[in-house]
Design a protein around this motif. Structure first.
Motif, PDB file in Angstrom:
ATOM      1  N   UNK A 349       0.795  -1.232   0.000  1.00 55.43           N
ATOM      2  CA  UNK A 349       0.000   0.000   0.000  1.00 55.43           C
ATOM      3  C   UNK A 349       0.823   1.276   0.000  1.00 55.43           C
ATOM      4  N   UNK A 350       1.861   1.340   0.844  1.00 55.35           N
ATOM      5  CA  UNK A 350       2.676   2.555   0.908  1.00 55.35           C
ATOM      6  C   UNK A 350       3.380   2.803  -0.423  1.00 55.35           C
ATOM      7  N   UNK A 352       2.279   1.991  -3.329  1.00 61.46           N
ATOM      8  CA  UNK A 352       1.268   2.459  -4.270  1.00 61.46           C
ATOM      9  C   UNK A 352       1.046   3.962  -4.124  1.00 61.46           C
ATOM     10  N   UNK A 353       0.920   4.423  -2.883  1.00 62.32           N
ATOM     11  CA  UNK A 353       0.681   5.859  -2.664  1.00 62.32           C
ATOM     12  C   UNK A 353       1.896   6.693  -3.026  1.00 62.32           C
ATOM     13  N   UNK A 354       3.082   6.149  -2.801  1.00 61.91           N
ATOM     14  CA  UNK A 354       4.292   6.882  -3.188  1.00 61.91           C
ATOM     15  C   UNK A 354       4.346   7.079  -4.703  1.00 61.91           C
ATOM     16  N   UNK A 355       3.986   6.037  -5.443  1.00 70.59           N
ATOM     17  CA  UNK A 355       3.995   6.138  -6.907  1.00 70.59           C
ATOM     18  C   UNK A 355       2.948   7.142  -7.396  1.00 70.59           C
ATOM     19  N   UNK A 356       1.789   7.138  -6.752  1.00 72.04           N
ATOM     20  CA  UNK A 356       0.735   8.072  -7.146  1.00 72.04           C
ATOM     21  C   UNK A 356       1.157   9.525  -6.933  1.00 72.04           C
ATOM     22  N   UNK A 357       1.802   9.793  -5.789  1.00 72.97           N
ATOM     23  CA  UNK A 357       2.213  11.171  -5.491  1.00 72.97           C
ATOM     24  C   UNK A 357       3.433  11.593  -6.313  1.00 72.97           C
ATOM     25  N   UNK A 385      -4.854  -7.686   6.945  1.00 77.65           N
ATOM     26  CA  UNK A 385      -4.259  -6.835   5.922  1.00 77.65           C
ATOM     27  C   UNK A 385      -5.309  -6.167   5.046  1.00 77.65           C
ATOM     28  N   UNK A 386      -6.538  -6.678   5.087  1.00 74.73           N
ATOM     29  CA  UNK A 386      -7.590  -6.165   4.209  1.00 74.73           C
ATOM     30  C   UNK A 386      -7.871  -4.678   4.426  1.00 74.73           C
ATOM     31  N   UNK A 387      -7.698  -4.200   5.638  1.00 75.97           N
ATOM     32  CA  UNK A 387      -8.072  -2.812   5.947  1.00 75.97           C
ATOM     33  C   UNK A 387      -6.901  -1.835   5.901  1.00 75.97           C
ATOM     34  N   UNK A 388      -5.704  -2.301   5.620  1.00 77.35           N
ATOM     35  CA  UNK A 388      -4.535  -1.424   5.660  1.00 77.35           C
ATOM     36  C   UNK A 388      -4.667  -0.258   4.688  1.00 77.35           C
ATOM     37  N   UNK A 389      -5.030  -0.559   3.446  1.00 70.99           N
ATOM     38  CA  UNK A 389      -5.128   0.496   2.442  1.00 70.99           C
ATOM     39  C   UNK A 389      -6.249   1.473   2.785  1.00 70.99           C
ATOM     40  N   UNK A 390      -7.337   0.968   3.352  1.00 76.36           N
ATOM     41  CA  UNK A 390      -8.450   1.834   3.731  1.00 76.36           C
ATOM     42  C   UNK A 390      -8.067   2.821   4.815  1.00 76.36           C
TER      43      UNK A 390
END
Length: 430
Positions: A349-350, A352-357, A385-390
């Motif tokens: 997840x982290x 993914x967000x780094x790539x988006x920013x 792990x299901x809720x980590x991205x949320x």
């Protein structure tokens, strides 16, 4: 047909009056005189009938199976499968080994049957798998990555939505239908895919007096209906949107080479296992286990000791267990494991967000304590792990909204307070 007035057009199939001024709004076929046409509803119904019958004819034809089993076996040995899964799935080492071996043996069985012209294919049983593990431990993710590696169709069906024939709900054939559409309506591909029945524990039969005196549309009856499908049989089903009736054309898929994997949280099975172990210990005497009762009853301590009799006591019928010879167990994820899931896998997840920013010229920094706060909150929610991205999404929402307003190089810092107290991440210029 009703008497035509000047300028009127009628559908010659349903006799619908198609007004002249609707000609550009309603697609119709008109003869040169402009008095006869076909309304769009009849065109649509005709197309559906033709498509359905073509699928039925295609199904009845001999379809070549372009499957290079030797290549699959060479490229996907158990240690190679596990190595690939290691890139995406944190921990669960034993489960990854079990799944890797089960898949490899499944294709060896297919090769054996092909070499013997299918005559002795039943000499080796199917390696169908039953997976037990808490919510969010990686069951579905593991299988999705597995299907991607093998390049085969993969379909997930919620077993709790299935009902016995005659009751309101989905028939068991819907699982095979989902695989058929996951294979882009290619029957040959579907017949070597993977079907995952999620929430399988929800169809465990009821215990007690109600087990035999009440209708059980979502439990034992469904298990009985699944028997032949799991073993390998020709499953017939209607196309999506088509009602199933005796005269309707059907699609047929043979499940003898479909790998079935069923899974669920099986809440409470650890207590059944622990109870059996305690009873065994009391009869062993000097050979009793040295773990304390509290330690022994922890989920991760006992789940690997599950036996078929524990599943039967839970409510899975013996015939089903016989068709699911491979038992795969997954552990509850602790804080350290969730911390790794946040940052280490290729699709973490982290990351993914780094790539988006980065696409907005922004650097994302997560402090160590912030990541730990995310893991702790996931444990509190009991969703693994299901809720980590949320959880991260909740924190990053305002930032993701405001960042695109400027293209200046900046840095976003997420602290523990952002997760625990709802504070906004710090944004600074680089």
């Amino acid at each position: 047909m009703a008497k035509k007035n000047k300028g009127e057009v009628y559908c010659f199939l349903c006799n619908r009056n198609i007004a002249v001024h609707d000609r550009f709004d309603v697609p119709i076929l008109i003869d040169p005189n402009g008095s006869v046409g076909i309304c769009k509803d009849c065109i649509k119904r005709t197309y559906e009938v033709i498509e359905t019958y073509e699928m039925g004819e295609k199904n009845n034809a001999e379809l070549p199976v372009n499957l290079d089993v030797d290549s699959i076996l060479h490229e996907n040995k158990p240690h190679l499968i596990k190595k690939y899964l290691d890139e995406y799935i944190i921990e669960q080492e034993r489960a990854k080994k079990i799944i890797s071996v089960a898949v490899y043996n499944h294709y060896k069985r297919m090769k054996y049957a092909m070499e013997h012209d299918g005559k002795d294919g039943d000499d080796i049983e199917k390696s169908n798998v039953i997976m037990l593990g808490p919510s969010g431990c990686g069951k579905t993710a593991m299988l999705q990555h597995l299907s991607r590696l093998l390049g085969i169709p993969f379909a997930v069906t919620d077993a709790s939505s299935l009902t016995e024939a005659g009751f309101v709900g989905s028939d068991v054939e819907v699982a095979v239908r989902n695989l058929y559409y996951a294979a882009d309506k290619d029957i040959a591909k579907a017949e070597r895919g993977i079907i995952y029945l999620d929430e399988f524990d929800k169809i465990a039969r009821k215990s007690g007096a109600n087990n035999s005196i009440t209708a059980d549309p979502g439990h034992e009856g469904v298990q009985q209906s699944l028997l032949k499908m799991l073993e390998g049989s020709l499953v017939e089903f209607a196309a999506r949107g088509q009602r199933k009736h005796p005269e309707a054309p059907t699609i047929k898929v043979d499940t003898k080479n479909v790998l079935f994997i069923v899974g669920g949280a099986f809440v409470g099975i650890d207590k059944i296992i622990a109870k059996r172990i305690h009873e065994d210990d009391s009869n062993i005497g000097f050979g009793a286990m040295t773990l304390s009762k509290d330690e022994r009853d922890k989920f991760n301590d006992v789940i690997d000791k599950v036996r078929p009799e524990d599943l039967m006591e839970y409510g899975i019928i013996p015939e089903i267990i016989g068709r699911l010879p491979v038992i795969c167990t997954l552990h509850e994820l602790d804080e350290d494991a969730l911390l790794k899931i946040l940052t280490e896998p290729k699709n973490a997840p982290v990351r993914q967000y780094k790539k988006l920013l980065e696409m907005d010229n922004v650097e994302l920094v997560f402090e160590e304590e912030a990541l730990r706060a995310v893991a702790k909150r996931a444990i509190e929610r009991k969703t693994g792990a299901r809720s980590l991205k949320g959880i991260i999404e909740d924190t990053m929402l305002d930032v993701m909204f405001d960042i695109p307003k400027s293209n200046e190089p900046r840095r976003v810092i997420v602290t523990a307070a952002c997760i625990e107290k709802g504070e906004k991440p710090t944004i600074e210029n680089r």
